[in-house]
Design an enzyme around this catalytic site. Structure first.
Site, mmCIF file in Angstrom:
data_model
loop_
_atom_site.group_PDB
_atom_site.id
_atom_site.type_symbol
_atom_site.label_atom_id
_atom_site.label_comp_id
_atom_site.label_asym_id
_atom_site.label_seq_id
_atom_site.Cartn_x
_atom_site.Cartn_y
_atom_site.Cartn_z
ATOM 1 N N CYS A 136 1.035 -0.682 0.243
ATOM 2 C CA CYS A 136 0.359 -0.127 -0.199
ATOM 3 C C CYS A 136 0.912 1.015 -0.168
ATOM 4 C CB CYS A 136 -1.068 0.148 0.985
ATOM 5 S SG CYS A 136 -2.635 1.157 0.899
ATOM 6 N N HIS A 171 -3.277 -5.367 1.334
ATOM 7 C CA HIS A 171 -3.262 -5.630 2.391
ATOM 8 C C HIS A 171 -3.238 -7.241 2.794
ATOM 9 C CE1 HIS A 171 -2.372 -1.811 4.263
ATOM 10 N NE2 HIS A 171 -3.281 -1.031 3.677
#
Length: 506
Positions: A332, A438
């Site tokens: 991310c 994630h």
């Protein structure tokens, strides 16, 4: 609504873990139960089935309660972007960014409305609510407009159990001091005390129990043990201190870059199950050491954390490590940091629209921060171009404002998700990895493949995959079994039933 609230004498006393255990204990007893925290402050979030964002603790507690997580379980989530400002996530979607003062002055009435709405929605589906407070309920400078402790217990009309951390010391003063600062009406709502994180012989605390019960007139409902390495996902960055204290001597060392605004640090927890892996958090160049791999985790403030890495001397270390053939993965915000350029188009990352920052340049990519946040559950497989087993399923979730465009035609996307969406970066035969996904390393097959390539590179034997996913239910059950040994569940149930009878309309 039937239920109770766990409040604490301070932050990090173990409220979330206690609620998680109680959710599993009660659901195993046949109760249709839901967790609830009206307002959470954490950069470690959880994406619900419908793509909404809530605090990770409430998502985990829902799993423990064997139910689907929803925005009603955590209607307000505050995600710190700096020392002064936080992004306000309302019912799973970004509302606006506010300062602490702005939040108190402009959001309070709206907060009360959504809390009331969430309590009503949960009451339609569940028979019982286990509520969690935040921090201390007697922060006197904030108490008049709080949205998470006694005000919410009053709105739900439930009794309160006060939890204290004996491991940090001062447990008697923290309990009695908290009770003394409550108003008379608030104090009447406190029907039990929980002592958490006890080490040693429980019989040696019997005099302490007697003192507390005689001094306060409130029963001690449990002296709960310090449970180390419980492997239940942590709520926020406080868990970094727990990670740093773990002493492991595995031969394969992963350096995790400790960013000031790190988010979703639970991404790395599966490595704790790998016997030959040591996790080491690195804050500056002096702590670099000789890692075998590097992970740059997610962040709530990518450009600020990138600037921090430069000041800490870590940009040069990471780039040199990668150029010398090291394994680097960015997740991310970490993925964005690996790119060439970051452009804060809308000012959503830094507050300064149009700000540009040079990244590490390990991926030929540009990230543009937009106004709308993406929060989605993702399911797919390895991209066929990277030459890995295409049948291996991958799943996780994405939470990001930035869109990253890769211009290096020689590289390959990492994954292909539903609707043939390509995602991520796979470069230098897998040495450089970037992805918005994630829980990447919660996928046992991917984690095993990545680790085995590093093992091969440094001369360690290959290992079979560790099935971390299958251990989750076992962890919830073990936590519940351990906690139940030390909780007076029958007395807790009686207090709740008596409260409901005394406060219902006759």
């Amino acid at each position: 609504m039937k239920g109770f609230m766990i409040q604490g004498t301070g932050s990090d006393v173990g409220k979330s873990l206690i609620v998680t255990a109680l959710c599993r204990i009660l659901v195993n007893d046949g109760v249709k139960v839901a967790p609830y925290k009206s307002q959470n402050m954490s950069n470690n979030s959880y994406v619900t089935k419908d793509g909404s964002e809530i605090g990770r603790a409430q998502g985990i507690q829902a799993e423990a309660a064997k139910t689907e997580a929803s925005v009603w379980m955590n209607p307000i989530l505050l995600k710190p972007q700096s020392d002064r400002n936080s992004e306000v996530v309302l019912l799973g979607k970004v509302h606006k960014t506010l300062s602490g003062k702005g939040y108190r002055e402009t959001f309070y009435e709206r907060g009360l409305e959504v809390i009331q709405e969430s309590l009503q929605e949960l009451s339609k589906k569940y028979d019982f609510l286990i509520m969690e407070g935040a921090g201390s309920p007697v922060e006197m400078n904030l108490k008049d407009r709080e949205l998470v402790n006694m005000k919410v217990a009053e709105m739900a009309d439930v009794p309160v159990f006060l939890a204290a951390d004996i491991d940090r010391g001062g447990v008697f003063a923290s309990i009695i001091g908290t009770l003394e600062l409550f108003t008379e009406e608030e104090r009447k709502r406190v029907k039990g005390i929980l002592i958490n994180k006890f080490r040693g012989d429980f019989h040696l605390f019997q005099d302490g129990i007697t003192f507390l019960e005689e001094r306060t007139g409130i029963p001690v409902l449990g002296v709960l043990p310090y449970i180390s390495n419980h492997m239940i996902d942590r709520e926020d960055s406080l868990s970094i201190h727990e990670f740093r204290s773990l002493k492991k001597t595995g031969e394969l060392e992963i350096a995790v870059i400790q960013l000031p605004y790190a988010s979703n640090i639970s991404d790395i927890e599966p490595f704790l199950h790998e016997e030959d892996v040591t996790l080491r958090f690195v804050r500056d160049a002096s702590e670099w050491g000789k890692p075998d791999a590097v992970i740059i985790p997610g962040t709530k403030s990518t450009i600020r954390d990138l600037q921090y890495l430069r000041q800490a001397g870590l940009v040069e270390r990471i780039v040199s490590f990668a150029r010398e053939g090291g394994f680097v993965t960015g997740i991310c915000g970490g993925y964005q940091i690996l790119g060439k350029t970051l452009v804060d188009v809308e000012g959503t990352d830094t507050g300064s629209a149009g700000l540009e920052e040079d990244g590490l340049g390990l991926i030929d990519a540009v990230t543009h921060f937009q106004k709308e946040k993406k929060t989605i559950r993702a399911f797919g497989t390895y991209h066929h171009q990277i030459g890995l087993c295409e049948e291996e399923n991958i799943e996780g979730y994405e939470i990001h404002l930035g869109d990253t465009v890769i211009s290096d035609s020689a590289s390959s996307p990492l994954f292909i998700f539903e609707n043939k969406r390509e995602e991520g970066y796979y470069g230098d035969s897998g040495r450089i990895i970037g992805t918005y996904l994630h829980h990447l390393f919660h996928n046992d097959g991917w984690r095993n493949l990545w680790l085995n390539r590093i093992r091969d590179h440094i001369g360690l034997p290959q290992k079979a995959r560790v099935d971390v996913g299958a251990l989750k239910e076992v962890r919830y059950e073990r936590l519940a079994e351990e906690m139940e040994k030390y909780l007076d569940i029958d007395r807790i149930k009686k207090i709740i039933n008596d409260w409901e009878y005394e406060h219902e309309d006759h």
